[in-house]
Design a protein around this motif. Sequence first.
Motif, PDB file in Angstrom:
ATOM      1  N   THR A 198     -14.874   8.841   5.747  1.00 55.00           N
ATOM      2  CA  THR A 198     -14.868   9.578   7.012  1.00 55.00           C
ATOM      3  C   THR A 198     -14.427  11.023   6.831  1.00 55.00           C
ATOM      4  O   THR A 198     -14.794  11.889   7.615  1.00 55.00           O
ATOM      5  N   SER A 199     -13.631  11.280   5.784  1.00 55.50           N
ATOM      6  CA  SER A 199     -13.160  12.643   5.531  1.00 55.50           C
ATOM      7  C   SER A 199     -13.605  13.158   4.168  1.00 55.50           C
ATOM      8  O   SER A 199     -13.454  14.334   3.861  1.00 55.50           O
ATOM      9  N   GLY A 200     -14.134  12.268   3.326  1.00 53.67           N
ATOM     10  CA  GLY A 200     -14.633  12.672   2.025  1.00 53.67           C
ATOM     11  C   GLY A 200     -13.566  12.981   1.004  1.00 53.67           C
ATOM     12  O   GLY A 200     -13.765  13.802   0.109  1.00 53.67           O
ATOM     13  N   ILE A 201     -12.410  12.328   1.085  1.00 55.26           N
ATOM     14  CA  ILE A 201     -11.361  12.571   0.098  1.00 55.26           C
ATOM     15  C   ILE A 201     -10.852  11.244  -0.476  1.00 55.26           C
ATOM     16  O   ILE A 201     -11.259  10.159  -0.043  1.00 55.26           O
ATOM     17  N   PHE A 202      -9.946  11.351  -1.452  1.00 52.79           N
ATOM     18  CA  PHE A 202      -9.381  10.181  -2.117  1.00 52.79           C
ATOM     19  C   PHE A 202      -7.887  10.101  -1.789  1.00 52.79           C
ATOM     20  O   PHE A 202      -7.055  10.632  -2.530  1.00 52.79           O
ATOM     21  N   PRO A 203      -7.532   9.467  -0.678  1.00 55.02           N
ATOM     22  CA  PRO A 203      -6.125   9.484  -0.254  1.00 55.02           C
ATOM     23  C   PRO A 203      -5.242   8.498  -1.018  1.00 55.02           C
ATOM     24  O   PRO A 203      -5.693   7.435  -1.441  1.00 55.02           O
ATOM     25  N   GLU A 204      -4.001   8.880  -1.194  1.00 52.21           N
ATOM     26  CA  GLU A 204      -2.998   7.964  -1.738  1.00 52.21           C
ATOM     27  C   GLU A 204      -2.713   6.883  -0.700  1.00 52.21           C
ATOM     28  O   GLU A 204      -2.989   7.047   0.489  1.00 52.21           O
ATOM     29  N   ASP A 205      -2.108   5.789  -1.148  1.00 53.44           N
ATOM     30  CA  ASP A 205      -1.748   4.726  -0.213  1.00 53.44           C
ATOM     31  C   ASP A 205      -0.773   5.210   0.861  1.00 53.44           C
ATOM     32  O   ASP A 205      -0.693   4.624   1.938  1.00 53.44           O
ATOM     33  N   GLY A 206      -0.060   6.290   0.558  1.00 56.49           N
ATOM     34  CA  GLY A 206       0.897   6.826   1.525  1.00 56.49           C
ATOM     35  C   GLY A 206       0.258   7.215   2.836  1.00 56.49           C
ATOM     36  O   GLY A 206       0.881   7.126   3.900  1.00 56.49           O
ATOM     37  N   TRP A 207      -1.011   7.642   2.779  1.00 55.77           N
ATOM     38  CA  TRP A 207      -1.703   7.997   4.027  1.00 55.77           C
ATOM     39  C   TRP A 207      -1.873   6.770   4.910  1.00 55.77           C
ATOM     40  O   TRP A 207      -1.698   6.814   6.123  1.00 55.77           O
ATOM     41  N   LEU A 208      -2.203   5.650   4.273  1.00 60.40           N
ATOM     42  CA  LEU A 208      -2.387   4.418   5.027  1.00 60.40           C
ATOM     43  C   LEU A 208      -1.068   3.959   5.639  1.00 60.40           C
ATOM     44  O   LEU A 208      -1.016   3.548   6.794  1.00 60.40           O
ATOM     45  N   MET A 209      -0.011   4.068   4.863  1.00 57.69           N
ATOM     46  CA  MET A 209       1.310   3.671   5.371  1.00 57.69           C
ATOM     47  C   MET A 209       1.782   4.600   6.478  1.00 57.69           C
ATOM     48  O   MET A 209       2.559   4.206   7.345  1.00 57.69           O
ATOM     49  N   ALA A 210       1.306   5.860   6.455  1.00 56.60           N
ATOM     50  CA  ALA A 210       1.738   6.845   7.446  1.00 56.60           C
ATOM     51  C   ALA A 210       1.283   6.502   8.860  1.00 56.60           C
ATOM     52  O   ALA A 210       1.790   7.059   9.837  1.00 56.60           O
ATOM     53  N   SER A 211       0.333   5.600   8.968  1.00 60.80           N
ATOM     54  CA  SER A 211      -0.127   5.212  10.309  1.00 60.80           C
ATOM     55  C   SER A 211       1.002   4.574  11.114  1.00 60.80           C
ATOM     56  O   SER A 211       1.021   4.644  12.343  1.00 60.80           O
ATOM     57  N   GLY A 212       1.960   3.964  10.418  1.00 65.82           N
ATOM     58  CA  GLY A 212       3.064   3.298  11.108  1.00 65.82           C
ATOM     59  C   GLY A 212       2.714   1.906  11.596  1.00 65.82           C
ATOM     60  O   GLY A 212       3.553   1.224  12.185  1.00 65.82           O
ATOM     61  N   TYR A 213       1.482   1.440  11.350  1.00 66.26           N
ATOM     62  CA  TYR A 213       1.055   0.139  11.853  1.00 66.26           C
ATOM     63  C   TYR A 213       0.696  -0.829  10.732  1.00 66.26           C
ATOM     64  O   TYR A 213       0.050  -1.837  10.971  1.00 66.26           O
ATOM     65  N   ILE A 214       1.106  -0.494   9.514  1.00 68.70           N
ATOM     66  CA  ILE A 214       0.879  -1.419   8.402  1.00 68.70           C
ATOM     67  C   ILE A 214       2.215  -2.018   7.992  1.00 68.70           C
ATOM     68  O   ILE A 214       3.019  -1.386   7.304  1.00 68.70           O
ATOM     69  N   HIS A 215       2.462  -3.225   8.444  1.00 66.04           N
ATOM     70  CA  HIS A 215       3.690  -3.941   8.129  1.00 66.04           C
ATOM     71  C   HIS A 215       3.615  -4.432   6.681  1.00 66.04           C
ATOM     72  O   HIS A 215       2.543  -4.769   6.178  1.00 66.04           O
ATOM     73  N   LEU A 216       4.745  -4.456   6.007  1.00 65.21           N
ATOM     74  CA  LEU A 216       4.770  -4.908   4.604  1.00 65.21           C
ATOM     75  C   LEU A 216       4.233  -6.324   4.460  1.00 65.21           C
ATOM     76  O   LEU A 216       3.581  -6.661   3.469  1.00 65.21           O
TER      77      LEU A 216
END
Length: 364
Positions: A198-216
């Motif tokens: 959707t943005s054309g980049i290679f994000p670290e997992d930190g971006w996914l965690m930054a959503s605040g809605y991914i529980h461990l």
Amino acid sequence: MKNLLPLTILIWLLSSGTAKAQSNQFYNDSYQTIDNMLEGKQKYSFKNAVFSVEEAYYQGKLDTVALNKEIEFLKRFAQSILKNRDLEYKEADKEKVSKYSAVYSIMCRSLPIAYKDTVIQYKPFAYDFTDVFGHNDLPNLFVSKLLITKKGNCNSMPYLYKILSEELGVEANLALAPNHVYIKHQIKSIGWFNTELTSGIFPEDGWLMASGYIHLDAIKNGVFMKALNNKESLALCLFDLAQAYNRSFPGNNGEFVLKALNRAVEVYPNFAKGLILRAETHKKQFEKQMHYQNLDPNNSANIKIAQQDPKTKELMELMKKEYGHIYDLGYRQMPEDMYLDWLVSLRTERNKYENKKLINNFDK
């Protein structure tokens, strides 16, 4: 006074419409196609599974010939890129990585194309912020719409990426985040990495965690951030089939929807979207049971009365169990407006989240 249909005829007409919905051949054919792939009775093809779902929704009117020609063109384009570009990558899996890079370039990069004595600028696929979730028009989620308009979203774009990768003979793993689908790859130089179309980049997992809605717990249980295998990807197609069926026949009794979802969950047990839609389907059946008893399902006192009926009580207990299980898996619902803000943040803060090691040996 207007003439009224006799009650017996009215009931027959209503039941005939319902029967037509339950036995719709296009949806049955799509289900059988996907199930045969899962059983090994038919050659696996994510492309064919995806197009079978879209064909069912369009009731046989999808121009699959034209779509396959477009896929073939993109495949040849990727092969041309592979022939004319030597990727700056030194590991033993260079051939595989080069194919990933070619598909990524087609999806996300403007490229010059030499045609006779002219150079034409190829335009990549773009993200469409209109009706991102397909609420107004379900085909906004379809690969066919993406191929026709060159605009798509986090459903159709990773689906097409996976299709093109498989056309080139390499595997691409879909992965899930809240309201989102992306790509995960594993290569020798860095291991697992994310590709965000959707943005054309290679994000670290930190971006996914930054959503605040991914529980461990959701990560541990494979709800989010898991690299899905091909069978689990077919489970996503079964979910898409159930969702499309609901749009085609909004008054259905849930029988076909549950058939598709049960098969999806059998293949991918912690598939949150499948579990949620299954619970919601049982909720609709529960509400219908209450209406049959002339009871308001929004009235808590009526719910207690309704549970005196064995079928209603069974559905109530099933719903409680299913929703509780979804929560225990670590799934948390992300509001749609927050999802869009989160998605935009990847574009505006790409330097914060981008995998910089990967850019040097994958995108050059």
